[in-house]
Enzyme design. Sequence first.
Site, PDB file in Angstrom:
ATOM      1  N   ARG A 211       0.851  -1.205   0.000  1.00 23.66           N
ATOM      2  CA  ARG A 211       0.000   0.000   0.000  1.00 23.66           C
ATOM      3  C   ARG A 211       0.885   1.254   0.000  1.00 23.66           C
ATOM      4  O   ARG A 211       0.607   2.220  -0.704  1.00 23.66           O
ATOM      5  CB  ARG A 211      -0.905   0.009   1.236  1.00 23.66           C
ATOM      6  CG  ARG A 211      -1.956  -1.069   1.213  1.00 23.66           C
ATOM      7  CD  ARG A 211      -2.838  -1.001   2.468  1.00 23.66           C
ATOM      8  NE  ARG A 211      -3.761  -2.123   2.467  1.00 23.66           N
ATOM      9  CZ  ARG A 211      -3.865  -3.036   3.446  1.00 23.66           C
ATOM     10  NH1 ARG A 211      -3.132  -2.923   4.536  1.00 23.66           N
ATOM     11  NH2 ARG A 211      -4.717  -4.021   3.349  1.00 23.66           N
ATOM     12  N   ASP A 249     -15.726  -2.979  -4.983  1.00 27.60           N
ATOM     13  CA  ASP A 249     -15.825  -4.240  -4.249  1.00 27.60           C
ATOM     14  C   ASP A 249     -17.279  -4.707  -4.317  1.00 27.60           C
ATOM     15  O   ASP A 249     -18.186  -3.915  -4.558  1.00 27.60           O
ATOM     16  CB  ASP A 249     -15.398  -4.038  -2.781  1.00 27.60           C
ATOM     17  CG  ASP A 249     -14.972  -5.330  -2.097  1.00 27.60           C
ATOM     18  OD1 ASP A 249     -13.761  -5.576  -1.971  1.00 27.60           O
ATOM     19  OD2 ASP A 249     -15.866  -6.116  -1.699  1.00 27.60           O
ATOM     20  N   SER A 250     -17.470  -5.999  -4.072  1.00 28.08           N
ATOM     21  CA  SER A 250     -18.848  -6.515  -4.084  1.00 28.08           C
ATOM     22  C   SER A 250     -19.497  -6.432  -2.703  1.00 28.08           C
ATOM     23  O   SER A 250     -20.694  -6.636  -2.572  1.00 28.08           O
ATOM     24  CB  SER A 250     -18.864  -7.965  -4.576  1.00 28.08           C
ATOM     25  OG  SER A 250     -18.004  -8.748  -3.764  1.00 28.08           O
ATOM     26  N   ASP A 296      -6.548  -6.858  -6.284  1.00 30.22           N
ATOM     27  CA  ASP A 296      -6.156  -7.686  -5.126  1.00 30.22           C
ATOM     28  C   ASP A 296      -7.307  -8.628  -4.779  1.00 30.22           C
ATOM     29  O   ASP A 296      -7.978  -8.457  -3.757  1.00 30.22           O
ATOM     30  CB  ASP A 296      -5.822  -6.749  -3.948  1.00 30.22           C
ATOM     31  CG  ASP A 296      -5.403  -7.505  -2.692  1.00 30.22           C
ATOM     32  OD1 ASP A 296      -4.954  -8.661  -2.807  1.00 30.22           O
ATOM     33  OD2 ASP A 296      -5.535  -6.927  -1.587  1.00 30.22           O
ATOM     34  N   CYS A 336      -3.365 -13.967  -3.173  1.00 26.17           N
ATOM     35  CA  CYS A 336      -3.156 -14.480  -1.814  1.00 26.17           C
ATOM     36  C   CYS A 336      -3.343 -15.993  -1.771  1.00 26.17           C
ATOM     37  O   CYS A 336      -3.561 -16.562  -0.706  1.00 26.17           O
ATOM     38  CB  CYS A 336      -4.083 -13.777  -0.829  1.00 26.17           C
ATOM     39  SG  CYS A 336      -5.818 -13.925  -1.258  1.00 26.17           S
TER      40      CYS A 336
HETATM   41  N1  SAH Z   1      -7.336  -4.987  -1.198  1.00 30.25           N
HETATM   42  C1  SAH Z   1      -7.959  -5.237   0.081  1.00 30.25           C
HETATM   43  C2  SAH Z   1      -8.165  -6.705   0.381  1.00 30.25           C
HETATM   44  C3  SAH Z   1      -8.984  -7.436  -0.649  1.00 30.25           C
HETATM   45  S1  SAH Z   1      -9.715  -8.905  -0.055  1.00 30.25           S
HETATM   46  C4  SAH Z   1      -7.150  -4.548   1.165  1.00 30.25           C
HETATM   47  O1  SAH Z   1      -6.121  -3.944   0.880  1.00 30.25           O
HETATM   48  O2  SAH Z   1      -7.550  -4.639   2.344  1.00 30.25           O
HETATM   49  C5  SAH Z   1     -10.712  -9.352  -1.411  1.00 30.25           C
HETATM   50  C6  SAH Z   1     -11.973  -8.521  -1.601  1.00 30.25           C
HETATM   51  O3  SAH Z   1     -12.607  -8.956  -2.804  1.00 30.25           O
HETATM   52  C7  SAH Z   1     -13.033  -8.655  -0.518  1.00 30.25           C
HETATM   53  O4  SAH Z   1     -13.299  -7.376   0.011  1.00 30.25           O
HETATM   54  C8  SAH Z   1     -14.282  -9.184  -1.235  1.00 30.25           C
HETATM   55  O5  SAH Z   1     -15.481  -8.572  -0.781  1.00 30.25           O
HETATM   56  C9  SAH Z   1     -14.002  -8.774  -2.651  1.00 30.25           C
HETATM   57  N2  SAH Z   1     -14.638  -9.583  -3.690  1.00 30.25           N
HETATM   58  C10 SAH Z   1     -14.728 -10.924  -3.780  1.00 30.25           C
HETATM   59  N3  SAH Z   1     -15.286 -11.288  -4.948  1.00 30.25           N
HETATM   60  C11 SAH Z   1     -15.550 -10.139  -5.633  1.00 30.25           C
HETATM   61  C12 SAH Z   1     -16.093  -9.847  -6.911  1.00 30.25           C
HETATM   62  N4  SAH Z   1     -16.473 -10.828  -7.720  1.00 30.25           N
HETATM   63  N5  SAH Z   1     -16.207  -8.571  -7.288  1.00 30.25           N
HETATM   64  C13 SAH Z   1     -15.823  -7.574  -6.453  1.00 30.25           C
HETATM   65  N6  SAH Z   1     -15.265  -7.787  -5.251  1.00 30.25           N
HETATM   66  C14 SAH Z   1     -15.132  -9.053  -4.845  1.00 30.25           C
END
Ligand code: SAH
Length: 392
Positions: A211, A249-250, A296, A336
């Site tokens: 970040r 995000d979803s 991510d 991850c």
């Molecule tokens: N980048 C974030 C961590 C991401 S974790 C950070 O720095 O803290 C992965 C994220 O993907 C979760 O918040 C989850 O809600 C989201 N997610 C999962 N499937 C998804 C999709 N199909 N579309 C959008 N977001 C999604």
Amino acid sequence: MSKRPTIVIKPREGRRARAGAPWIFSNEIVMEGAAKALPPGTVADIKFDDGQDFGSGFFNPKSLIAVRLFARAPSVAADENFFAARLKRALALRERLYDRPFYRLAHAEGDGLPGLVIDRFGDTLVVQISIAGIEAKLPVLIAALNKVVAPKTIVLRNDTPSRSLEGLDTYVRTEQGIAGRIAVEENGARYFADPGQGQKTGWYYDQRDNRAFIASLAKGRTVLDAYSYTGGFGILAARAGAKEVICLDSSEPALKLAEESAAANKASIRAVQADVFEEMTRLAAQKERFDMVLADPPPFVKARKDLEPGAKAYRKLARLAADITTPGGLLMMSSCSHNIPMDRFAAECAAGILKSGRNASLIHVAGAGSDHPMHPMLPETAYLKALVYALD
Ligand code: SAH
């Protein structure tokens, strides 16, 4: 005191263990009746078939990873003193790394504490136990935490699906204090998290350094933070002077926290709730472009059998993300999933970017921060990958 059980490794088995890995798989063990009948998580002495000691471990006859070594010597007790000593060592390392008490305090085998993850948010600790051996020692673990860290609040986030592999049920419980929304301090920013209800422990400390790297390049740029969760990347970029930040995000609750955290930082973000693949496709069709695109996602390769479809999904994500990155822009791809190795992940990202018709230079290769130490003989503990590409 009753003698504790001895578990014997089969002749010519335990190759990784002999080389220093702290795991023994169930097929590597002499699993006669007495061993099979031991309760999951039994503390045992582990020996090679020639009588040589392997050490003290948690034994679970029901788990594929049947032995998790916790000490190289035999007869070591997994008692309060043991946990206190390991936690002191882990704490000293974090206090050397960070000024403020916000970090992953314990990272399982990487800290000599198999099956145990603890995130620290000031005076709140969020504990995740993934093996029966640690679950059985919960009272002495809590006592050791109160001795070494003395937190106000301890939340048990024992709801990881992998617990079923150890025959454990899932639950979330406030062990002491009062759980609720808390503040996270990271890279000079202040975020909100909800350890009782958010994903995992409520916050992903593993991306801290990545970040900071992204934010250092964000001034005056437009940024799409895809899979933003509660805004870890996007808010820091906005604070660093990004021209425009979209957190995509979803999850509605995650985006709500992102908006509140942004406001607390006097940073401006726009939260968009959508599926990333669909939204990126739509943005591409509308000829929208961003100077920085960050992706991510959640693990696409959850188990080894998902490697091929998961690898394909990373490739497609890289293509879609490259499609909406400006010429001269930066693209970060992260994974991850420990089930896809770095070289394969990098190959899929490269293929996706190429398919988008873009030239790329890989400018940054990174993993998790230093509060996620790896066990040197256990590549499984190195799960996070972050690659940053400069696109023509
Ligand atoms: N980048 C974030 C961590 C991401 S974790 C950070 O720095 O803290 C992965 C994220 O993907 C979760 O918040 C989850 O809600 C989201 N997610 C999962 N499937 C998804 C999709 N199909 N579309 C959008 N977001 C999604």
